[in-house]
Each structure stands twice: as C-alpha cells, then as structure tokens.
Design an enzyme around this catalytic site. Structure first.
Site, PDB file in Angstrom:
ATOM      1  N   GLU A 162      -3.325  -4.764 -15.312  1.00  0.00           N
ATOM      2  CA  GLU A 162      -2.619  -4.698 -14.028  1.00  0.00           C
ATOM      3  C   GLU A 162      -1.414  -3.768 -14.160  1.00  0.00           C
ATOM      4  O   GLU A 162      -0.263  -4.181 -14.073  1.00  0.00           O
ATOM      5  CB  GLU A 162      -2.226  -6.104 -13.581  1.00  0.00           C
ATOM      6  CG  GLU A 162      -3.445  -6.985 -13.331  1.00  0.00           C
ATOM      7  CD  GLU A 162      -3.128  -8.454 -13.152  1.00  0.00           C
ATOM      8  OE1 GLU A 162      -1.930  -8.802 -13.080  1.00  0.00           O
ATOM      9  OE2 GLU A 162      -4.061  -9.268 -13.093  1.00  0.00           O
ATOM     10  N   GLU A 181       1.598 -10.130  -6.021  1.00  0.00           N
ATOM     11  CA  GLU A 181       0.327  -9.438  -6.266  1.00  0.00           C
ATOM     12  C   GLU A 181       0.299  -8.116  -5.517  1.00  0.00           C
ATOM     13  O   GLU A 181       0.571  -8.076  -4.311  1.00  0.00           O
ATOM     14  CB  GLU A 181      -0.841 -10.305  -5.787  1.00  0.00           C
ATOM     15  CG  GLU A 181      -0.962 -11.648  -6.491  1.00  0.00           C
ATOM     16  CD  GLU A 181      -1.737 -11.552  -7.787  1.00  0.00           C
ATOM     17  OE1 GLU A 181      -2.128 -10.425  -8.166  1.00  0.00           O
ATOM     18  OE2 GLU A 181      -1.955 -12.608  -8.417  1.00  0.00           O
TER      19      GLU A 181
END
Length: 1085
Positions: free
Chosen positions: A758, A937
């Site tokens: 990520e 997120e």
C-alpha cells in the site's frame, strides 16, 4: 370418496385485488371429477359446489404471494397426492394430469421442499414413468419435464431419478437436426434445465461421463450449429447441459478428450459474426475457460524466493534500542485483506462487555517508562531559544544522522549501469549509458562517484524534498534479505507528478473475451508458443535471448520472480510471494529494457490472488521511463491499454491448497527504442526514500520555530530501524506559561505503511510530513495546538523486500495489535507500548490514524469505531437508549468531506468487526480509549465523485490528502472558528451529517461487464419465465401431432450420436428403487 381440500378465502382474493377467482378450492374424487365452489358465504367460506371435468377449468395459482400462502397451508402435498391418484391408472386421463403437472411446476418452483415432498408422496418415479411413455407427445413430455425439474431441487431426488435411468430418457429427447424435429425447440430449454438439475449430484455426473453423453452432446451441438444460426434455443440448451456436466473433473476431462475446446472455439468464431448469437458466445467462452487444463506455475516451489530465518527459543523482550537478532523461524500467515465474510452482520461484535470494557494491558506497567525517551518535547529544556539556528539540535534528531552525512561525503554507494554488456553507438553512448538505470557497489568507487556527479550536473535533477545523494547514502545502510546492491533509477533520481490529471482508462468492449481467445489459441496451438524463461530471480546466470525484453527486480521494493516469453511480444510474469510464505501476490515493481518502440507488448501477471481488482474499473499500472527522466520529465505515469483482470487456469506449482489464480493483463507500447523503463502496481515509495526524506525535512525546518526530532522506535527483524518523528512548535519562551502550554498539548499519533504493497499510504504520509514542517499558517496553528507523533513506516522489512502484505515473519502486522509478539513483531509491540505509555501519563492521543491503501474501492475514506452503530447494525437486542457515546468520532470525516476533493464521507464506516478486532484501529479505540481512532484508506485507482470524478489518483492528490487530513484537525481545537478565519478556510460547524454505516468490505463497484470467474452455475430458469412457458404449453392442444417423433427416427439418431451403453440403459424398464412404488408408478397399498 377421498377428498383433499386447499382453501383460500374469497376475502383474501379481494385483498390482493384479483378480479377473476382462480381455483379457490378443489376436491379430488374417485370419479376423477373436480368439484369447485359456486359461491362464498359472508365469512368467506365456500358454499355451493359444482362438479366439472378438470379439463374444463382454468387452473391458476395466482401471484407469488398467494402461491406461498397455498404452500404454507399444505397445497404442495395436496397437489402431489392428486397427481399420484390420477396417474396410478394404466390408462391415465391427461385432461386431468396435464393441469396438475402444470400447477405443480408453478407451485413447486417456489417450494424449497418440493423434492422431499414428492419423494414422500411417491410422485417422483411416477412422473418419470409418465415422461418415458410420452416422449412422442411434446406437450405431455414438457409437462412431465417441468415437474421433474422442480423435483430435482432436492439432491436425493436427483439421485433417485438418475439411479432409475432418468438421464437416459431425458437426453434421448434431444434429437439430431432435422426439419421434422423443429418442434423440440419449443421445450429444449426445459430439457436442459432438467439435465442441469439432475447433474447437480456427483453420481449423475459420473453416469453422464461414463455413458458417453458428453461426446454425444458435443456432436449434437456441432450438428445443430452447422445447419445455420436460427436454432439458438436448442444450441443454448446443449451448452447449458455441457456446462453443468463440466462442474466435475471427469466432465471437464471428457470435454477435453473429445476435442470439445477446439469445437467450441471454432463454432464461437462463427457466432461472433452475428449479434443475435451473443448468448451462445458467452456460454461457450465460459465453458472453454472452465475446461482448459490446469497448468502448474513454472516454479520449483510455491514458497517465496526470499527466506529469512526467524528468531527461535524463548521470546525475551528486547530493549528498544538493541539491534534485533538476525536469525529467525517460520510462522503461520494470517488472514488476507477483504476476505469475504459468509454473513457480514454475523461478523459484527455484539458482546457489550468487549465493546465497552477495556481489557487488561498486555504487559506490566514497569516496562512502560522506557518509552519516555519518545517524548523529547517533555524532556527538552529549550535553552537555545535565543539562538538563530541550532545545527546541533537538528543533528541529534536522529541517531543515524551524522553517519548519513558521512556516507554522503564518502559516496559509499557509487553509481553504475544495470546492463554491463550493453553497447551503444558513440553518438548516443553517454546519455544512453546513463539510462541503464541502476546503482551498485563497485571496486572503482572514485570513477563511479565522478559519473554520478557528472550525471547530476548534466541533467540537473531537481525534485522538491529529494536529494539523490542522500538517497544513495540511506540505501547504503538498508538491509535486505538478498543483499540488494542496485538502486532502481526512479527511486534514486526522484519523481515529479505529471502536469495534468490522468483519466481512468476506458474498457474496450469484450476485451476480456479477446484475451481469453488468445489464451485458448495458446492451448490449441502449443507449437506456436515460445515458452522461454527470460528472467528468474533465483537464477542470476540465466542468459536472455538478444531479441527479447530484459527484466530485473533485484532492488529495494522490487517484486518479479520470473518472466516467460510466450510469443514474440507477449510475456507471462510471475510475482514473488511474501517472504517466508507462499501467498499474498499483488504488488509488482520491476525494470524492463531492450524494447522496440511503437510495438504493443502484452504482459500477463498470472498469479494474482484477489478475486477482483480496480484494474477492471479503469485503473492502470504506472510506468517510469529513464530516457524521459533524463530529458527533464521524471514522471511515474499511468499507462497501459486492453487492461482486464480475470480468473485463469493456472494452479500452484506444488499442490498448495489455494488453487485459484487470476490474470492481470495489459498492453504497453513503449515510446523509445532501447529505453529502460520501470513498471509498478502503484507509485513506489521505498524505505530508503523515507529515510532520505526525513533527513531533508530535518535540514529544512527552522529549529527556533519547529521542534522536529527523529528517533528510532525499535529495530526490525532484519536489523533496520523503525523511525518515529516528533513535530510541534517551539515555545515562545522558556517562561512557565509557554512551557506549560507546550507540555499539555494534546497528542496526535499517525502511523502508516503497515502493509508494504500500500505505497499510497506513504505518499499521503509524505504530504502530511511536508505540510507539518512547512511555513503554512495552518501548519503553524497545528504545531502550536498539538504534538504530532508519526511512525511513517511500521513494516520497513516488508517494504524493502517487496512484499505485499506481511512482515518477514509471514504475519499481517495489522492483525497483531491485540497481543503482539515482542520478538517477531517488534514494531507493533513497541508502537503499542508507546501508546500505553502516553495513556499512563495522561496524554492519551486525541486522534490516532493509520494510513492505508484499498485495492477494491475508489476514493479516500475513513474507518472508525462506534459502539452504538455496531449494535444497531448487528440487530443486537441490547437497549442502546441508555448508552452514552460521544459523536465526536464523526467530526473529522465530516470536515474532510468538505475540505478534501478525493474524500468520500458516504464510504466511511464506524462498525467494529470481530475479524478486525486485532487491527490498530480497534485495539487503540478499545484498549487506549481513543475516541477518534481511524484507518484512512486511499484508493489505488481514482475517484467516482467530486471534482476528481473519473480521474486516477496520483502522487499529487495523495500528498494533498495528507495535507487535508491535517487541515481537518483544526476542527478539534478550542477556537476552531478563529483558526479558520485566520487561515482563510471554510467555517466548519459540528452538526452530524445523516449517514449510516454499511458493509465496508463489499466492493463499491457494480459487477464487472465481463465474468471474472468461470460460471459456477448456469443461470436458472426464472419463475416468471417458467410461468410463461407453462402457460404457453397449457394453451397448446394435447391431441396435436406436433410433438410426435417417429420411433425409428429417434432410434436411428441415437445409434449415430450416442454409444451403445447409453442406448441399452435408456431402453431398460425403470427399476424399482423405493419401497411402495411399482414399475409403472402405481402406489401399492
């Protein structure tokens, strides 16, 4: 007289608005007469009865609502008994049987237990016997088939019919093409549905294969296909039969051995020419995908190429500053992100004690004082406030800063080319030798140091907050499993966001189908496949053919295990699993060179694991060109066409339990010959880049105004340091009031990059760090109001070694927060310990936020924690009226929704899930009592709302999101409105927006326009379609010869298309398989 009564009152009919009264009640008599009510009394009961032949009555079950009511009152049982009574005669009356069979089909389709009920009533074999004796009568056979179809909803019923040769009878109804057989088109869909239902069981599928039905069905399909494009229904039915049979390994093998894939491929190419045959194309494509033989990945082992020995023996708690042991042992892997839940509501935490009560700390309080050193703002005396600059202060901010500077001076990590054997023309040798893109240790250090200096002087790399020399020095101290000695050029040189926004890639119609056809051709024409391994991470001696692309991934964050040249311009790519385990393949980052310009190259990443991806919804991988960078355009750019993501036919190399892989395929057309390019899943951001960036920031701040100090949280398993940064404003003076205000500022704790794949989390963190160190008035206000504690990278080892999800211990570190192991998960253990310490001294963080990336959703959003919302959503019986909960957890999301273009308030969620109970967000909320504990997120793709709608997110937007998160913190200050007025930002009130949490783990995308999976089941006949077909069949005359099929013709057809064992089985009398039912279906009393 035997009587069966099923009642619905007249009043009930009136309530549902039905003008015409359908059968309100019926009676079955020994004279085979139906008795119907002539009227209804005031209380709604039938009154006055008349006898009429059954055939003269219009049978209708009415709407679904009335049918379900009828079922609940025993209507199915009554109809079944009536059917048995009517059919037990040697010469049954079809004027009665047909309406009963039609009604049973309608009612049974909505009764989940109809199969069991039919077996108990003895109606199953009776109906099968009726079908066998009426194969020459279309309407009768259709009525029997509908009844059998609904009976087969029960597996035991399907087995019973299969054991009594029901498949032989039903398959025998499908004829070869002939103008005399066109009547079968009327009910061939029905026959296929029955075949599908019968084939649900393993025993029936085995029977189908062993008797040679698969070969017969393929030949039938070829026969009907060759006669033109009109007969779609029967071809569709045949494909459905094949689809169901191939759910078993034996069925797929039979299709393969009989040349089914080639037949389907060739017939499909013809069907593509006609839009009216789309349904046949889709079914054929799915059937081919399913039947392609499983191909093991060309690997020697499913285990990662990177193996790291974990510490063994008793797990003693190490000192935070001690170098971690470099030896270690393998551990089980943890759950993957977004693992589908069987029932989401069942995953919600409903135990009020677990939601409300804080668990006991996981360590003694005596261990907490060691974390006091991570609060330098409380220990510093600020004696140098009167000095204009304090270089000593900044140099002590990091324990490794002086050695970093020394490394830069010594140029201990010199520059060299990545391809030693490449030769270029004299005219362009300088620039293109520089474009080879790597840095590695070499004995001739001074020569390479000079080359780096010339490179930087000639091209003048100027990336804000990036210094290539600092990067090289940081990389020299980075420890990796394979011992990387080469730097990827984009990380060394730096990246600038492109000048404009990049829109999401449009999906070309039927692009997945086109790629599947190419894969099928690969199977059919195996001799045309090159199959040459051109890169192997585990074999450095491998020689690459001169005319193929050259690959490389042995650098920080890199991930590519093997590359196989499939065709001249097509390559299969295999990713490396996370270290010490055999899964979590998603992240990729590799170098490619030796390309030809303006030629489309197809790349297939063939061992992806997630069941869906944003690559199906407009996302593109990113590409960095060294040639472009040296010409002044150092950009990571979204690139690639013909992108799709779908399930493939590959399987693990050594029998791993997980057998499903997915292909990400995309096409790249390179701009330059002999360029060196880098491709990645998302914008890379390395550990060395973080260390160099922190050094640049440390040198950029004014120490008289900004308190910036970098320290080490702890060492990692591989011996790298996990940095923690403190940022706040220096006090105006050393006076008591100013010092008191400093030491009572609330803490904001921000963490990131716990999941190495990520990388967007690091770019958001980069934006946050740069903003907090800037001279922006909002940043100054925040520094004066808060003390920021940032742990930018919780999983340095995973990032360095190019893993996607886990640390070197094969664990997902964001599932270790509940009880972190101090030896195997040191960064989580000490991060949690530091939070415990802040809590113990009365400085519980006001906000905790863990930065993440999301691979399955668009936009940026927050996950938080709410006691009440969790109980409401779970349907808990707990009375929440007496529970008090501060709604302030919504303040930051609400503010971000107004400030940040990429943020989506409607995607936020505040539910506490059992499966996420060990994540940072939940543990910090539950154990430390932090109301505003979040996971932020960020999409890997882009946005579907706001001003960024339809655009892919870039590093500019990610850094902006990090800045906007800081802006949202102003809403928590005491004088919010004054601060916003001071900084010329919009006013923010504290009204709570109307918002309901939802399942945050569901994809926010509609189903992909093309089927990602193989169809696990064929579409079943809908109730409305069945009703329409039944009504149509009821309207047809039972006396017509339309349904006749000459016995000799049928026998001849079966002789040619089906093998002898099947013919013999279909000609046998139905054997008795259940007590109480004779051969002809009569009930034996």
């Amino acid at each position: 007289m035997e009587t069966y009564y099923v009642s619905r009152t007249h009043r009930a009919y009136a309530q549902v608005g039905i003008a015409s009264v359908c059968f309100e009640a019926f009676f079955w008599t020994s004279e085979t007469r139906l008795i119907s009510p002539t009227g209804f009394s005031a209380d709604g009961r039938p009154s006055g009865w008349s006898e009429e032949p059954a055939a003269s009555l219009c049978l209708s079950a009415g709407t679904d609502r009335r049918i379900h009511y009828m079922i609940s009152k025993g209507g199915s049982e009554a109809l079944l008994v009536a059917l048995v009574n009517a059919g037990r005669s040697f010469s049954p009356s079809y004027t009665i049987l047909l309406p009963l069979l039609h009604l049973l089909a309608k009612v049974g389709h909505r009764d989940r237990r109809i199969g069991v009920k039919a077996e108990e009533a003895g109606a199953v074999l009776l109906t099968l016997n009726l079908l066998r004796h009426n194969t020459q009568h279309g309407s009768r056979a259709a009525a029997c088939l509908w009844a059998i179809q609904v009976f087969c909803s029960s597996v035991s019923t399907a087995n019973l019919i299969g054991a009594n040769h029901g498949l032989d009878v039903i398959y025998g109804l499908i004829p070869q093409y002939s103008t005399k057989h066109l009547h079968t088109i009327k009910y061939v869909r029905l026959m296929s549905c029955v075949c599908l239902c019968l084939s649900l069981t393993e025993a029936n599928v085995s029977s189908v294969v062993s008797k040679g039905y698969v070969s017969g069905l393929l030949r039938l399909y070829e026969d009907w296909h060759s006669k033109g494009s009109e007969h779609v229904a029967i071809r569709h039915g045949l494909l459905r039969c094949l689809h169901k049979v191939t759910h078993s390994t034996a069925g797929r093998q039979a299709v393969l051995c009989q040349g089914g894939i080639r037949l389907l491929y060739e017939t499909t190419q013809t069907c593509l020419l006609s839009k009216g045959l789309e349904s046949l194309v889709e079914l054929s494509v799915q059937l081919m995908r399913k039947c392609l033989p499983k191909t093991p990945l060309p690997l020697t082992s499913d285990q990662s190429a990177y193996n790291f020995p974990l510490p063994g023996g008793p797990h003693a708690v190490p000192e935070m500053d001690a170098e971690p042991d470099e030896s270690s042992d393998e551990s089980d892997d943890d759950d993957a992100e977004d693992k589908p839940e069987a029932d989401y509501d069942d995953d919600l935490e409903t135990d009020l004690n677990k939601l409300r009560l804080r668990p006991d700390p996981d360590r003694p309080k005596e261990l907490l004082p060691q974390y006091s050193r991570l609060c330098p703002e409380l220990l510093h005396d600020f004696q140098e406030l009167d000095l204009s600059s304090e270089p000593d202060e900044s140099s002590t901010a990091s324990s490794s800063s002086s050695s970093d500077e020394e490394a830069v001076r010594l140029n201990s990590f010199p520059f060299r080319c990545s391809r030693r054997d490449r030769r270029r023309s004299t005219a362009r040798s300088d620039s293109e030798t520089e474009a080879k893109g790597h840095t590695e240790v070499d004995a001739e250090e001074s020569h390479h140091r000079t080359m780096i200096d010339k490179l930087l002087e000639r091209h003048g790399a100027c990336i804000p907050h990036h210094d290539p020399r600092l990067y090289r020095a940081a990389a020299a101290k980075t420890t990796s499993i394979p011992g990387f000695s080469i730097l990827a050029f984009p990380d060394f040189w730096g990246h600038l966001p492109p000048p404009g926004h990049e829109p999401m890639a449009p999906r070309k119609p039927n692009i997945q189908r086109h790629k599947v056809f190419e894969d099928v051709r690969r199977f059919l024409n195996a001799d045309d496949i090159i199959g040459q391994i051109v890169f192997d991470l585990e074999d450095s001696s491998l020689q690459c053919p001169s005319d193929s692309l050259k690959f490389f991934s042995k650098f920080e964050c890199g991930n590519l295990r093997k590359a196989v040249q499939v065709r001249r311009y097509e390559y299969d790519l295999i990713l490396n699993a996370d270290a010490n385990c055999n899964q979590h393949t998603q992240w990729f980052y590799f170098e490619v060179s030796n390309m030809v310009a303006d030629v489309p190259y197809r790349f297939n990443v063939i061992n992806c694991e997630k069941s869906n991806s944003q690559f199906n919804y407009g996302m593109q991988p990113v590409l960095y060109s060294v040639r472009e960078a040296l010409e002044g355009r150092p950009h990571w750019l979204r690139t690639g066409t013909e992108i799709c993501y779908f399930r493939n036919h590959f399987c693990p190399a050594r029998g791993r339990k997980r057998t499903t892989f997915y292909t990400l395929t995309f096409t790249i057309t390179f701009k330059h010959n002999e360029d060196v390019c880098y491709m990645a899943y998302h914008y890379p951001h390395t550990y060395s880049a973080l260390k160099a960036h922190l050094k640049v920031l440390q040198n950029s701040v004014d120490p008289a105004k900004v308190f910036f100090q970098q320290q080490n949280l702890c060492g990692t398993l591989a011996g790298n340091w996990c940095p923690v940064v403190t940022i706040t404003a220096c006090p105006a003076s050393r006076g008591w009031r100013d010092m008191h205000q400093l030491r009572n500022r609330p803490c904001i704790v921000l963490t990131g990059r716990v999941h190495p794949g990520e990388s967007n989390a690091s770019w958001m963190m980069k934006g946050t760090l740069e903003f907090l160190c800037s001279s922006d008035p909002v940043a100054q206000s925040l520094r004066e109001a808060f003390v920021f504690k940032l742990i930018p990278m919780l999983n340095p080892d995973g990032v360095i070694n190019g893993t996607n999800r886990c640390d070197l211990n094969s664990k997902d570190l964001n599932r270790q927060w509940s009880k972190p192991d101090p030896v195997l998960s040191p960064t989580i253990y000490h991060a949690k310990g530091f939070l415990y310490y802040l809590n113990s001294i009365g400085r519980t963080p006001l906000v905790f936020c863990d930065y993440h990336g999301h691979s399955r959703k668009k936009n940026v959003f927050l996950y938080g924690c709410s006691l009440k919302e969790t109980l409401w959503q779970s349907g808990s019986v707990v009375n929440t009226a007496g529970l008090k909960e501060d709604p302030g957890y919504r303040t930051i999301p609400k503010t971000l929704d107004r400030l940040a273009p990429a943020f989506s308030f409607n995607s936020c969620n505040y539910l506490v899930e059992k499966s996420r109970s060990a994540t940072a967000r939940v543990v910090v909320w539950r154990e430390m009592g932090v109301l505003r504990s979040y996971t932020m997120e960020s999409t890997h793709n882009g946005c579907d709302q706001g001003i960024y709608k339809g655009l892919q997110i870039g590093t500019r937007e990610l850094q902006e999101m990090g800045v906007k998160f800081c802006h949202s913190l102003l809403s928590l200050t005491k004088d919010t409105k004054a601060l916003y007025s001071r900084t010329n930002h919009i006013d923010v009130d504290h009204n709570i927006l109307d918002h309901k949490s939802h399942n945050c783990f569901e994809d926010d995308e509609p189903p992909c326009v093309e089927e990602i999976e193989y169809s696990t089941d064929c579409p079943t006949l809908k109730g409305t379609d069945l009703d329409s077909d039944v009504n149509s069949n009821m309207a047809s005359s039972d006396e017509e010869d339309e349904g006749s099929v000459g016995q000799s013709q049928q026998s001849s057809m079966k002789s040619r298309l089906f093998p002898h064992p099947m013919r013999q089985a279909s000609s046998e009398a139905l054997s008795e398989k259940r007590n109480g039912v004779s051969i002809n279906g009569q009930i034996i009393s």
